[in-house]
Design an enzyme around this catalytic site. Structure first.
Site, PDB file in Angstrom:
ATOM      1  N   GLY A 260       6.063 -20.938 -31.752  1.00 55.04           N
ATOM      2  CA  GLY A 260       6.373 -19.774 -32.576  1.00 55.04           C
ATOM      3  C   GLY A 260       7.051 -18.640 -31.845  1.00 55.04           C
ATOM      4  O   GLY A 260       7.455 -18.755 -30.686  1.00 55.04           O
ATOM      5  N   CYS A 287       5.295 -20.458 -20.252  1.00 60.16           N
ATOM      6  CA  CYS A 287       6.002 -20.615 -21.533  1.00 60.16           C
ATOM      7  C   CYS A 287       5.716 -19.441 -22.475  1.00 60.16           C
ATOM      8  O   CYS A 287       6.135 -18.333 -22.209  1.00 60.16           O
ATOM      9  CB  CYS A 287       5.657 -21.966 -22.153  1.00 60.16           C
ATOM     10  SG  CYS A 287       6.823 -22.490 -23.438  1.00 60.16           S
ATOM     11  N   GLN A 291       6.221 -15.267 -21.982  1.00 59.49           N
ATOM     12  CA  GLN A 291       6.869 -14.337 -22.905  1.00 59.49           C
ATOM     13  C   GLN A 291       5.916 -13.215 -23.321  1.00 59.49           C
ATOM     14  O   GLN A 291       6.322 -12.041 -23.413  1.00 59.49           O
ATOM     15  CB  GLN A 291       7.373 -15.118 -24.124  1.00 59.49           C
ATOM     16  CG  GLN A 291       8.434 -16.144 -23.772  1.00 59.49           C
ATOM     17  CD  GLN A 291       8.591 -17.231 -24.826  1.00 59.49           C
ATOM     18  OE1 GLN A 291       7.852 -17.276 -25.824  1.00 59.49           O
ATOM     19  NE2 GLN A 291       9.535 -18.132 -24.623  1.00 59.49           N
ATOM     20  N   ASN A 329      10.410 -26.534 -22.702  1.00 59.31           N
ATOM     21  CA  ASN A 329      10.271 -26.630 -24.153  1.00 59.31           C
ATOM     22  C   ASN A 329      10.109 -25.233 -24.715  1.00 59.31           C
ATOM     23  O   ASN A 329       9.002 -24.736 -24.842  1.00 59.31           O
ATOM     24  CB  ASN A 329       9.068 -27.496 -24.531  1.00 59.31           C
ATOM     25  CG  ASN A 329       8.819 -27.464 -26.029  1.00 59.31           C
ATOM     26  OD1 ASN A 329       9.727 -27.190 -26.809  1.00 59.31           O
ATOM     27  ND2 ASN A 329       7.599 -27.718 -26.441  1.00 59.31           N
ATOM     28  N   GLY A 331      12.180 -22.198 -27.500  1.00 56.02           N
ATOM     29  CA  GLY A 331      13.291 -21.758 -28.332  1.00 56.02           C
ATOM     30  C   GLY A 331      13.496 -20.255 -28.290  1.00 56.02           C
ATOM     31  O   GLY A 331      14.423 -19.732 -28.902  1.00 56.02           O
ATOM     32  N   HIS A 371       7.498 -25.615 -17.635  1.00 52.52           N
ATOM     33  CA  HIS A 371       6.176 -26.249 -17.612  1.00 52.52           C
ATOM     34  C   HIS A 371       5.912 -26.871 -16.244  1.00 52.52           C
ATOM     35  O   HIS A 371       6.232 -28.037 -16.012  1.00 52.52           O
ATOM     36  CB  HIS A 371       6.077 -27.314 -18.706  1.00 52.52           C
ATOM     37  CG  HIS A 371       5.875 -26.738 -20.064  1.00 52.52           C
ATOM     38  ND1 HIS A 371       4.621 -26.551 -20.613  1.00 52.52           N
ATOM     39  CD2 HIS A 371       6.750 -26.262 -20.974  1.00 52.52           C
ATOM     40  CE1 HIS A 371       4.743 -25.998 -21.810  1.00 52.52           C
ATOM     41  NE2 HIS A 371       6.024 -25.813 -22.050  1.00 52.52           N
ATOM     42  N   GLU A 373       3.205 -27.880 -15.004  1.00 50.45           N
ATOM     43  CA  GLU A 373       2.170 -28.925 -15.008  1.00 50.45           C
ATOM     44  C   GLU A 373       2.762 -30.293 -15.289  1.00 50.45           C
ATOM     45  O   GLU A 373       2.141 -31.322 -15.018  1.00 50.45           O
ATOM     46  CB  GLU A 373       1.099 -28.602 -16.048  1.00 50.45           C
ATOM     47  CG  GLU A 373       1.417 -28.996 -17.477  1.00 50.45           C
ATOM     48  CD  GLU A 373       2.492 -28.130 -18.135  1.00 50.45           C
ATOM     49  OE1 GLU A 373       2.999 -28.518 -19.201  1.00 50.45           O
ATOM     50  OE2 GLU A 373       2.802 -27.056 -17.590  1.00 50.45           O
TER      51      GLU A 373
END
Length: 402
Positions: A260, A287, A291, A329, A331, A371, A373
């Site tokens: 989201g 991630c 943000q 990953n 957007g 990421h 991990e």
């Protein structure tokens, strides 16, 4: 509502399509359906990874998205219980749709415990094959990630006009808080450690630090790596207050990945994080957590044209001068031009120059967009977990009685 109609038979096939991808601009792409039936609206993105499709589809960060796999052969290694990344498989947090070029073949891997087609059905993921994924990827690259509806009907009967309207009406990911839908319902402990060849996952022994992980859609392997470094890990819901977190007496605070719009999730996450930043407790974000941290420090986030999704992204770490090949990953991205004085940019994408990491000057607070991990071949980025543990150890030593 329009009458139900049969989808036109594709000139390239002898049978009518049993799946459709209907874009918000009215484009209809035909294919062969598999997995769950029905229809769902979401954003279409593409992922360039060659392996790890099960981890991708179960990553809660993909909630609200349909994943187009650019690698043509998906499903050959089957599925198994070990490769799921969502914390609660029963909740089915992750991608809602999947698009493949080639038909899924019988699995051929010693770890396989089931066929991908059956696994997709159990997960409630609508999928389709027989798609020119190269053309779809080019469309996303040129026009941006579109809103769409993916539909699967074994009899090939679709209400195409209704699907077009459903695609047009979907609001998209901007201003959408999906973390609240994928987060844990209550606090829980985690003690599973990383996978070891020929042994599987381990169980934690003694611990020396306590990490509270704020779950915006956390992936299992993040928690394993923390536990593997000797952390007692407590997972808490996304809407946990600063008081809730501090009551657990953490030595470190981890901000997880998730789906989201970070600005929407930030409405409740940022105020709590601002209080936590005042404590001096080491903080590490990944991630969406990256943000959220940027927002709490005074920065801003923006929606990306096509996003970053894959396992082959080069990122430069300005603190070491090294280049890492990482899994991504996302957007949305942190706007580097919005970062205030005292917030340093530590990592940058070598694909497009976008921000991939920040640190608060003079404080044990840092985060990355990608990421670390994940292990897309190399384990280039696992050092970030050790950096977090070192920051915790340094603070514990500093606060120890003389």
């Amino acid at each position: 509502m329009a009458d139900k109609t049969e989808a036109a038979t594709s000139p390239w096939t002898e049978t009518k399509p049993t799946a459709l991808l209907v874009l918000a601009d009215g484009t209809v792409i035909e294919g062969k359906g598999l997995g769950a039936t029905g229809s769902v609206a979401a954003e279409v993105c593409f992922n360039t990874a060659l392996t790890g499709y099960q981890e991708i589809l179960t990553d809660p960060s993909y909630a609200g998205q349909i994943v187009t796999f650019t690698f043509p052969h998906i499903g050959n290694i089957g599925t198994n219980a070990e490769d799921a990344e969502d914390l609660n498989p029963a909740a089915r947090a992750g991608a809602v749709g999947a698009i493949f070029k080639a038909d899924v073949t019988a699995p051929s891997n010693w770890r396989s415990a089931g066929h991908l087609t059956e696994w997709l059905k159990k997960r409630g993921i609508i999928a389709m094959t027989g798609i020119d994924t190269r053309a779809l990827t080019a469309l996303i690259r040129d026009k941006g990630a579109p809103n769409a509806v993916i539909a699967h009907s074994p009899d090939g009967i679709f209400d195409v006009e209704a699907l077009k309207e459903k695609a047009r009406a979907w609001h998209g990911l901007v201003d959408l808080d999906l973390a609240k839908d994928v987060t844990s319902g209550q606090s829980s402990a985690w003690d599973e450690t990383p996978w070891v060849w020929n042994e599987g996952f381990g169980n934690q022994g003694e611990t020396w630090m306590h990490v509270v992980a704020v779950d915006f859609g956390v992936k299992r392997n993040i928690l394993r790596l923390l536990a593997g470094l000797g952390a007692k890990v407590t997972v808490v819901p996304a809407k946990s207050s600063a008081d809730d977190i501090l009551a657990l007496k953490p030595d470190g605070i981890f901000l997880s990945n998730g789906p989201g719009d970070p600005a929407a999730t930030g409405e409740y996450a940022v105020p709590a994080l601002k209080t936590l930043l005042e404590t001096g407790i080491p903080i590490f974000g990944i991630c969406l957590g990256h943000q959220i941290l940027a927002l709490a420090l005074g920065g801003q986030t923006v929606k990306m044209h096509q996003g970053h999704h894959g396992a082959n992204h080069p990122v430069k770490d300005h603190t070491t001068g090294k280049v890492e090949i990482v899994s991504m990953n996302h957007g949305f991205a942190v706007d580097r031009n919005s970062l205030p004085q005292g917030v340093e940019e530590t990592h940058v994408s070598l694909f497009d120059g976008s921000n991939c990491g920040i640190a608060l000057a003079g404080k044990p607070v840092f985060s990355v967009q990608y990421h670390p991990e994940a292990s897309p071949g190399p384990q280039d980025s696992h050092y970030l977990f050790r950096r977090f543990a070192d920051a915790i150890r340094a603070r514990k030593d500093e606060m120890a009685p003389a």
